[in-house]
Design a protein around this motif. Structure first.
Motif, mmCIF file in Angstrom:
data_model
loop_
_atom_site.group_PDB
_atom_site.id
_atom_site.type_symbol
_atom_site.label_atom_id
_atom_site.label_comp_id
_atom_site.label_asym_id
_atom_site.label_seq_id
_atom_site.Cartn_x
_atom_site.Cartn_y
_atom_site.Cartn_z
ATOM 1 N N ARG A 1 29.289 98.810 2.591
ATOM 2 C CA ARG A 1 29.079 99.146 1.177
ATOM 3 C C ARG A 1 30.127 98.515 0.271
ATOM 4 N NH1 ARG A 1 29.884 105.187 1.139
ATOM 5 N NH2 ARG A 1 29.563 104.877 -1.106
ATOM 6 N N LEU A 2 31.197 97.970 0.832
ATOM 7 C CA LEU A 2 32.336 97.517 0.023
ATOM 8 C C LEU A 2 32.022 96.258 -0.778
ATOM 9 C CD1 LEU A 2 35.275 97.948 2.574
ATOM 10 C CD2 LEU A 2 34.694 99.444 0.655
ATOM 11 N N GLN A 3 32.587 96.231 -1.972
ATOM 12 C CA GLN A 3 32.598 95.017 -2.798
ATOM 13 C C GLN A 3 33.992 94.957 -3.407
ATOM 14 O OE1 GLN A 3 30.196 94.299 -6.655
ATOM 15 N NE2 GLN A 3 28.933 93.490 -5.006
ATOM 16 N N VAL A 4 34.758 93.920 -3.038
ATOM 17 C CA VAL A 4 36.187 93.872 -3.348
ATOM 18 C C VAL A 4 36.485 92.787 -4.385
ATOM 19 C CG1 VAL A 4 38.503 93.495 -2.402
ATOM 20 C CG2 VAL A 4 36.769 94.710 -1.039
ATOM 21 N N THR A 5 37.308 93.128 -5.350
ATOM 22 C CA THR A 5 37.946 92.130 -6.222
ATOM 23 C C THR A 5 39.438 92.195 -5.928
ATOM 24 O OG1 THR A 5 36.299 92.406 -7.963
ATOM 25 C CG2 THR A 5 38.399 91.410 -8.589
ATOM 26 N N HIS A 6 40.032 91.065 -5.558
ATOM 27 C CA HIS A 6 41.412 91.062 -5.082
ATOM 28 C C HIS A 6 42.212 89.997 -5.828
ATOM 29 C CE1 HIS A 6 44.205 91.643 -1.387
ATOM 30 N NE2 HIS A 6 44.879 90.960 -2.312
ATOM 31 N N GLN A 7 43.229 90.454 -6.561
ATOM 32 C CA GLN A 7 44.150 89.530 -7.213
ATOM 33 C C GLN A 7 45.288 89.229 -6.244
ATOM 34 O OE1 GLN A 7 46.591 91.243 -10.208
ATOM 35 N NE2 GLN A 7 47.047 89.321 -11.226
ATOM 36 N N ALA A 8 45.486 87.949 -5.952
ATOM 37 C CA ALA A 8 46.480 87.567 -4.945
ATOM 38 C C ALA A 8 47.307 86.386 -5.431
ATOM 39 C CB ALA A 8 45.778 87.203 -3.632
ATOM 40 N N ARG A 9 48.428 86.186 -4.780
ATOM 41 C CA ARG A 9 49.250 85.012 -5.068
ATOM 42 C C ARG A 9 48.516 83.746 -4.640
ATOM 43 N NH1 ARG A 9 54.848 86.016 -5.753
ATOM 44 N NH2 ARG A 9 55.423 88.215 -5.484
ATOM 45 N N ALA A 10 48.811 82.651 -5.318
ATOM 46 C CA ALA A 10 48.133 81.386 -5.027
ATOM 47 C C ALA A 10 48.324 80.975 -3.570
ATOM 48 C CB ALA A 10 48.655 80.297 -5.959
ATOM 49 N N GLU A 11 49.520 81.217 -3.032
ATOM 50 C CA GLU A 11 49.796 80.792 -1.651
ATOM 51 C C GLU A 11 49.088 81.663 -0.618
ATOM 52 O OE1 GLU A 11 53.587 83.022 -3.071
ATOM 53 O OE2 GLU A 11 52.002 81.757 -3.922
ATOM 54 N N ASP A 12 48.597 82.829 -1.028
ATOM 55 C CA ASP A 12 47.928 83.740 -0.090
ATOM 56 C C ASP A 12 46.407 83.669 -0.163
ATOM 57 O OD1 ASP A 12 50.427 84.745 0.670
ATOM 58 O OD2 ASP A 12 50.396 86.317 -0.848
ATOM 59 N N ILE A 13 45.891 83.100 -1.226
ATOM 60 C CA ILE A 13 44.491 83.355 -1.582
ATOM 61 C C ILE A 13 43.497 82.844 -0.542
ATOM 62 C CG2 ILE A 13 44.029 81.289 -2.995
ATOM 63 C CD1 ILE A 13 42.911 83.303 -5.113
ATOM 64 N N GLU A 14 43.688 81.656 0.001
ATOM 65 C CA GLU A 14 42.724 81.129 0.969
ATOM 66 C C GLU A 14 42.758 81.921 2.278
ATOM 67 O OE1 GLU A 14 40.274 79.160 0.427
ATOM 68 O OE2 GLU A 14 40.949 78.976 -1.644
ATOM 69 N N ARG A 15 43.953 82.289 2.701
ATOM 70 C CA ARG A 15 44.090 83.099 3.910
ATOM 71 C C ARG A 15 43.369 84.440 3.750
ATOM 72 N NH1 ARG A 15 47.812 87.088 4.798
ATOM 73 N NH2 ARG A 15 49.119 86.426 3.037
ATOM 74 N N VAL A 16 43.523 85.067 2.590
ATOM 75 C CA VAL A 16 42.898 86.371 2.347
ATOM 76 C C VAL A 16 41.383 86.223 2.252
ATOM 77 C CG1 VAL A 16 42.785 88.332 0.770
ATOM 78 C CG2 VAL A 16 44.975 87.221 1.208
ATOM 79 N N ARG A 17 40.930 85.172 1.590
ATOM 80 C CA ARG A 17 39.484 84.940 1.468
ATOM 81 C C ARG A 17 38.844 84.776 2.856
ATOM 82 N NH1 ARG A 17 39.519 81.077 -2.098
ATOM 83 N NH2 ARG A 17 38.780 82.273 -3.884
ATOM 84 N N THR A 18 39.512 84.029 3.720
ATOM 85 C CA THR A 18 39.005 83.816 5.071
ATOM 86 C C THR A 18 38.930 85.121 5.844
ATOM 87 O OG1 THR A 18 39.883 81.564 5.136
ATOM 88 C CG2 THR A 18 39.444 82.623 7.247
ATOM 89 N N ARG A 19 39.955 85.957 5.704
ATOM 90 C CA ARG A 19 39.985 87.210 6.462
ATOM 91 C C ARG A 19 38.867 88.159 6.023
ATOM 92 N NH1 ARG A 19 39.622 89.017 10.583
ATOM 93 N NH2 ARG A 19 40.802 90.761 11.443
ATOM 94 N N TYR A 20 38.623 88.251 4.723
ATOM 95 C CA TYR A 20 37.512 89.087 4.255
ATOM 96 C C TYR A 20 36.184 88.557 4.807
ATOM 97 C CZ TYR A 20 40.114 91.856 0.748
ATOM 98 O OH TYR A 20 40.963 92.740 0.114
ATOM 99 N N ALA A 21 36.017 87.244 4.756
ATOM 100 C CA ALA A 21 34.763 86.645 5.238
ATOM 101 C C ALA A 21 34.553 86.931 6.718
ATOM 102 C CB ALA A 21 34.771 85.146 4.979
#
Length: 361
Positions: A216-236
């Motif tokens: 059911r989750l839908q996430v909006t996540h503000q992250a540092r530029a150096e973290d963003i791709e790593r975090v996007r991959t983990r959610y996916a």
């Protein structure tokens, strides 16, 4: 019509409430000037129509030589502020904390101009603590203030923290409906710079939730530029729909749609959660001066509008546990939203403007 000087250090926590006050004073027909440092001129959209003066201001630290350099800068800033006051003739000066506010306040004391300070956090900051005994009023954002000198206790006026108009408008809108099988919107924000610990823990913690909840989750996540791709991959990898950004220009709109916020407990964040009435899981920044973020969260937590997890205990398992306590019962979230709203002080900017008009006579 009067003239007022606002003195604020160059961080968003100081500049945003000062800007809100400037707008309110100008709306009332007053003239306003800003005293700040170079950083304070770099915030887009703030003080664009306000006379601005950049003064030198030293930051104490760096041993004896650092103190000497800071002292010279403060004295130079005070001289420039006194010259400004002779020309501008302010009825009162209000400081918002930060070292750039100090020279203006020292100059105001010398010129016998009425003064006040506004403290955004639940712990009085160093500059405000230093001048609290000499100013005419100490405006606070919380009813319980730490590190307040005893000689300033009778000067305290509880006004709250001014928030953006877009956030204040959320106060009149209902908490978004949440069915047992409906979309559950989570907003993750670590302040203007993001927070790496949120990027490390939140995707993993959400991934530990039961599959029926996770779906059911839908996430909006503000992250540092150096973290963003790593975090996007983990959610996916965990099948969680997530939108990632380093900056959210439409943050108030997203806050309005959110069922739960996971974030730091900076003064502006807490004020906006309370104004909008949004439940939260807060992770106070462990290195904040005087641990002020822990104290910032206290009122909201005690009211039942938020849960606070010390950074040392903020693990994926603990986050998943708290998420399930809140998220599996829609009425619990709606109740937390009401309790958060009860801590809001929507008239903060009005009360702050009333205060500086009062001391300015």
């Amino acid at each position: 019509m009067s003239r007022f000087v606002l003195a604020a250090g160059g961080t968003g926590g100081h500049m945003v409430p000062a800007h809100a006050l400037a707008e309110e004073l100008m709306r009332r027909g007053h003239h306003v000037a800003l005293v700040t440092d170079a950083r304070g001129t770099r915030f887009p959209g703030l003080f664009e129509n306000v006379e601005t003066h950049v003064l030198p201001a030293g930051r104490l630290g760096g041993g004896p030589m650092g103190w000497l350099r800071a002292g010279r800068s403060i004295l130079a800033g005070r001289r420039q502020a006194r010259q400004l006051f002779r020309e501008f003739q302010p009825a009162a000066v209000m400081g918002f904390g930060g070292y750039p506010a100090l020279p203006a306040l020292l100059a105001a004391f010398k010129a016998k101009i009425p003064t006040a300070v506004h403290e955004q956090n639940a712990v009085l900051g160093r500059v405000n603590r230093f001048v609290a005994g000499r100013v005419d009023a100490v405006a606070t954002a919380y009813p319980d203030i730490q590190r307040l000198p005893s000689k300033a206790a009778m000067k305290v006026r509880l006004v709250g923290n001014p928030v953006r108009h877009e956030v204040l408008e959320l106060r009149d809108k209902p908490y978004p409906p949440l069915d047992h099988d409906g979309v559950f919107r989570v907003l993750v924000t670590g302040g203007s710079q993001g927070a790496t610990i949120l990027s490390d823990v939140v995707p993993e913690g959400l991934g530990l939730l039961p599959p029926v909840f996770r779906a059911r989750l839908q996430v909006t996540h503000q992250a540092r530029a150096e973290d963003i791709e790593r975090v996007r991959t983990r959610y996916a990898e965990q099948g969680i729909p997530a939108e990632l950004a380093t900056y959210l220009p439409d943050l108030p709109e997203r806050l309005g749609r959110a069922h739960l916020v996971i974030g730091r407990s900076g003064a502006s964040t807490v004020a906006e959660l309370a104004a909008a009435g949004r439940p939260a899981i807060l992770v106070p920044f462990a290195a904040a001066t005087d641990d002020h973020q822990t104290y910032n969260a206290k009122e909201l937590v005690e009211a039942g509008g938020a849960r606070s997890i010390p950074q040392s205990q903020f693990t994926p398992v603990e986050l998943a546990k708290q998420m399930q306590k809140l998220g599996l019962e829609p009425e619990a979230l709606a109740n937390a939203a009401r309790r958060a709203k009860s801590c809001g002080r929507p008239d903060a900017v009005r009360d702050l403007a009333d205060l500086i008009e009062e001391i300015g006579g």
